[in-house]
Motif scaffolding. Sequence first.
Motif, mmCIF file in Angstrom:
data_model
loop_
_atom_site.group_PDB
_atom_site.id
_atom_site.type_symbol
_atom_site.label_atom_id
_atom_site.label_comp_id
_atom_site.label_asym_id
_atom_site.label_seq_id
_atom_site.Cartn_x
_atom_site.Cartn_y
_atom_site.Cartn_z
ATOM 1 N N ALA A 5 -9.418 44.670 -10.402
ATOM 2 C CA ALA A 5 -10.558 43.929 -10.962
ATOM 3 C C ALA A 5 -10.210 43.365 -12.338
ATOM 4 C CB ALA A 5 -11.787 44.834 -11.045
ATOM 5 N N LEU A 6 -9.529 44.150 -13.159
ATOM 6 C CA LEU A 6 -9.125 43.660 -14.481
ATOM 7 C C LEU A 6 -8.150 42.497 -14.349
ATOM 8 C CD1 LEU A 6 -8.628 46.986 -16.475
ATOM 9 C CD2 LEU A 6 -10.528 45.366 -16.659
ATOM 10 N N SER A 7 -7.200 42.607 -13.424
ATOM 11 C CA SER A 7 -6.223 41.537 -13.214
ATOM 12 C C SER A 7 -6.900 40.243 -12.783
ATOM 13 C CB SER A 7 -5.197 41.947 -12.156
ATOM 14 O OG SER A 7 -4.425 43.018 -12.619
ATOM 15 N N ALA A 8 -7.963 40.377 -12.011
ATOM 16 C CA ALA A 8 -8.707 39.209 -11.528
ATOM 17 C C ALA A 8 -9.790 38.771 -12.520
ATOM 18 C CB ALA A 8 -9.348 39.526 -10.179
ATOM 19 N N ARG A 9 -9.858 39.440 -13.672
ATOM 20 C CA ARG A 9 -10.856 39.159 -14.712
ATOM 21 C C ARG A 9 -12.285 39.305 -14.182
ATOM 22 N NH1 ARG A 9 -8.207 38.259 -19.146
ATOM 23 N NH2 ARG A 9 -6.333 36.993 -19.220
ATOM 24 N N GLU A 10 -12.470 40.285 -13.309
ATOM 25 C CA GLU A 10 -13.790 40.588 -12.760
ATOM 26 C C GLU A 10 -14.510 41.561 -13.689
ATOM 27 O OE1 GLU A 10 -15.132 39.247 -10.096
ATOM 28 O OE2 GLU A 10 -13.351 38.150 -9.474
ATOM 29 N N HIS A 11 -15.824 41.497 -13.708
ATOM 30 C CA HIS A 11 -16.613 42.404 -14.536
ATOM 31 C C HIS A 11 -17.033 43.650 -13.781
ATOM 32 C CE1 HIS A 11 -17.889 39.398 -17.883
ATOM 33 N NE2 HIS A 11 -16.596 39.384 -17.648
ATOM 34 N N SER A 12 -16.785 43.682 -12.475
ATOM 35 C CA SER A 12 -17.143 44.859 -11.688
ATOM 36 C C SER A 12 -16.287 44.909 -10.428
ATOM 37 C CB SER A 12 -18.622 44.832 -11.309
ATOM 38 O OG SER A 12 -18.900 43.716 -10.498
ATOM 39 N N TYR A 13 -16.345 46.051 -9.744
ATOM 40 C CA TYR A 13 -15.625 46.227 -8.484
ATOM 41 C C TYR A 13 -16.355 47.274 -7.652
ATOM 42 C CZ TYR A 13 -13.800 50.507 -10.615
ATOM 43 O OH TYR A 13 -13.697 51.742 -11.219
ATOM 44 N N PRO A 14 -16.179 47.256 -6.332
ATOM 45 C CA PRO A 14 -16.802 48.294 -5.503
ATOM 46 C C PRO A 14 -15.945 49.566 -5.533
ATOM 47 C CG PRO A 14 -15.734 46.663 -4.120
ATOM 48 C CD PRO A 14 -15.601 46.188 -5.538
ATOM 49 N N TRP A 37 -14.382 45.440 -19.368
ATOM 50 C CA TRP A 37 -14.701 44.062 -19.765
ATOM 51 C C TRP A 37 -16.153 43.723 -19.442
ATOM 52 C CZ3 TRP A 37 -9.782 41.427 -17.442
ATOM 53 C CH2 TRP A 37 -8.695 41.710 -18.256
ATOM 54 N N GLY A 38 -16.636 44.205 -18.289
ATOM 55 C CA GLY A 38 -18.032 43.971 -17.922
ATOM 56 C C GLY A 38 -18.986 44.581 -18.928
ATOM 57 N N HIS A 39 -18.653 45.786 -19.375
ATOM 58 C CA HIS A 39 -19.485 46.448 -20.388
ATOM 59 C C HIS A 39 -19.447 45.686 -21.706
ATOM 60 C CE1 HIS A 39 -20.628 50.033 -18.205
ATOM 61 N NE2 HIS A 39 -19.391 50.139 -17.767
ATOM 62 N N GLN A 40 -18.262 45.251 -22.116
ATOM 63 C CA GLN A 40 -18.152 44.512 -23.365
ATOM 64 C C GLN A 40 -18.929 43.206 -23.300
ATOM 65 O OE1 GLN A 40 -13.900 44.382 -23.825
ATOM 66 N NE2 GLN A 40 -13.877 46.260 -25.020
ATOM 67 N N ILE A 87 -21.202 49.560 -6.876
ATOM 68 C CA ILE A 87 -20.614 48.644 -7.837
ATOM 69 C C ILE A 87 -20.387 49.371 -9.165
ATOM 70 C CG2 ILE A 87 -20.971 46.508 -9.158
ATOM 71 C CD1 ILE A 87 -20.387 46.134 -6.144
ATOM 72 N N VAL A 88 -19.178 49.252 -9.690
ATOM 73 C CA VAL A 88 -18.784 49.881 -10.949
ATOM 74 C C VAL A 88 -18.384 48.775 -11.923
ATOM 75 C CG1 VAL A 88 -17.158 51.482 -12.041
ATOM 76 C CG2 VAL A 88 -17.907 51.886 -9.691
#
Length: 69
Positions: free
Chosen positions: A20-29, A41-44, A36-37
Amino acid sequence: MNYTSPWSFTPHWFQAHLDALSAREHSYPDPKTNLIVMTEWGHQARGSCCKNECRHCPWSFRRESSGKK
């Protein structure tokens, strides 16, 4: 990015979080629960701590034990 697990074991969610971080996603299952977690980056991007002890909290929030006085 080249990350390695800081633990002696790798949590079940570790690779999903890296992906998820590599894809610059803010969440992932979550791989086990499919819930969903949010990534760090999503929190920031949210901008403040929600005080729910999230797995990737960039503010490292931890509740005080209710047994303490």
